[in-house]
Design a protein around this motif. Structure first.
Motif, PDB file in Angstrom:
ATOM      1  N   UNK A  92      43.172  35.506  52.078  1.00  0.00           N
ATOM      2  CA  UNK A  92      43.210  36.798  51.372  1.00  0.00           C
ATOM      3  C   UNK A  92      43.681  36.615  49.931  1.00  0.00           C
ATOM      4  N   UNK A  93      44.751  35.823  49.757  1.00  0.00           N
ATOM      5  CA  UNK A  93      45.270  35.580  48.402  1.00  0.00           C
ATOM      6  C   UNK A  93      44.217  34.924  47.526  1.00  0.00           C
ATOM      7  N   UNK A  94      43.532  33.927  48.092  1.00  0.00           N
ATOM      8  CA  UNK A  94      42.494  33.210  47.344  1.00  0.00           C
ATOM      9  C   UNK A  94      41.372  34.163  46.950  1.00  0.00           C
ATOM     10  N   UNK A  95      40.959  35.005  47.895  1.00  0.00           N
ATOM     11  CA  UNK A  95      39.884  35.966  47.632  1.00  0.00           C
ATOM     12  C   UNK A  95      40.300  36.951  46.543  1.00  0.00           C
ATOM     13  N   UNK A 101      39.892  37.131  38.796  1.00  0.00           N
ATOM     14  CA  UNK A 101      39.294  36.294  37.760  1.00  0.00           C
ATOM     15  C   UNK A 101      37.900  36.795  37.401  1.00  0.00           C
ATOM     16  N   UNK A 102      37.152  37.198  38.442  1.00  0.00           N
ATOM     17  CA  UNK A 102      35.797  37.704  38.221  1.00  0.00           C
ATOM     18  C   UNK A 102      35.843  38.987  37.394  1.00  0.00           C
ATOM     19  N   UNK A 103      36.785  39.895  37.742  1.00  0.00           N
ATOM     20  CA  UNK A 103      36.934  41.152  37.006  1.00  0.00           C
ATOM     21  C   UNK A 103      37.323  40.914  35.557  1.00  0.00           C
ATOM     22  N   UNK A 104      38.232  39.959  35.336  1.00  0.00           N
ATOM     23  CA  UNK A 104      38.643  39.633  33.968  1.00  0.00           C
ATOM     24  C   UNK A 104      37.475  39.059  33.176  1.00  0.00           C
ATOM     25  N   UNK A 105      36.683  38.218  33.827  1.00  0.00           N
ATOM     26  CA  UNK A 105      35.534  37.618  33.148  1.00  0.00           C
ATOM     27  C   UNK A 105      34.518  38.704  32.780  1.00  0.00           C
ATOM     28  N   UNK A 106      34.288  39.651  33.711  1.00  0.00           N
ATOM     29  CA  UNK A 106      33.349  40.741  33.431  1.00  0.00           C
ATOM     30  C   UNK A 106      33.849  41.609  32.284  1.00  0.00           C
TER      31      UNK A 106
END
Length: 203
Positions: A92-95, A101-106
């Motif tokens: 869960x933590x990894x996900x 990270x994905x949200x920050x990149x977007x």
């Protein structure tokens, strides 16, 4: 060091005399049968401590060969030897971290797109953009000046109001002998009115 005992011909038991560090001698002491000196008394251990000391390190039936260290292959959950819930929590933590990270990149790519779109829109009209920047910079000092003018007008109106109240009190007879400061205040009335008019026209 064991306590030195001396037994005499009558069968009595004595602790032998010993020499002190300063050179004097301690006299011998008679002890009863069964006496055990303090330093020879075994340390007390309750039954649980004795049980755990006597307990074998390995579970019953397990041989030493079976316990030979095997290089553990790391499970896909992460750390070796973790319980199911610990593995689930790690996943869960990894996900969550990956989503963050994905949200920050977007968000970063969106802001870059906006910046690049804004730059392309300003490129054809570069002189207008350069003119707009100083205008925006000059608006801020203008707003500061206007607030200062508003404060000055407010204070002048307050002073004029005080002068008018003072004049009414003198005319009503509440103040028979006005002081020097009060007379100076009345004399400044015309100057205050002119200053106020100039500021209001300037706005």
């Amino acid at each position: 060091m064991a306590t030195p005992y001396v037994t005499d011909e009558t069968g009595g038991k004595y602790i032998a005399s010993t020499q002190r560090p300063d050179g004097t001698w301690r006299k011998q002491r008679r002890v009863k049968e069964g006496y055990v000196p303090q330093e020879e008394v075994p340390v007390y251990e309750n039954k649980y401590v004795k049980f755990f000391k006597s307990k074998p390190e390995l579970p019953p039936g397990l041989s030493l060969e079976a316990t030979a260290p095997v290089t553990p292959s790391r499970p896909e959950g992460g750390e070796p030897g973790l319980s199911k819930t610990a593995k689930r929590n790690l996943k869960r933590k990894e996900k969550r971290r990956q989503q963050q990270e994905k949200g920050e990149a977007e968000a970063l790519s969106r802001t870059l797109d906006k910046v690049s779109l804004g730059e392309t829109a300003q490129l054809p009209s570069a002189p207008q953009g350069s003119r707009a920047a100083p205008a925006a910079a000059s608006e801020q000092p203008d707003s500061a000046v206007s607030t200062e003018k508003a404060k000055k007008i407010k204070s002048l109106k307050k002073k004029l109001r005080q002068v008018e109240e003072l004049q009414q009190r003198i005319q009503a007879g509440a103040i028979s002998q006005p002081s020097k400061e009060q007379l100076e205040k009345l004399a400044r009335r015309r100057a205050l009115q002119e200053e106020l008019e100039d500021l209001e026209l300037g706005l």
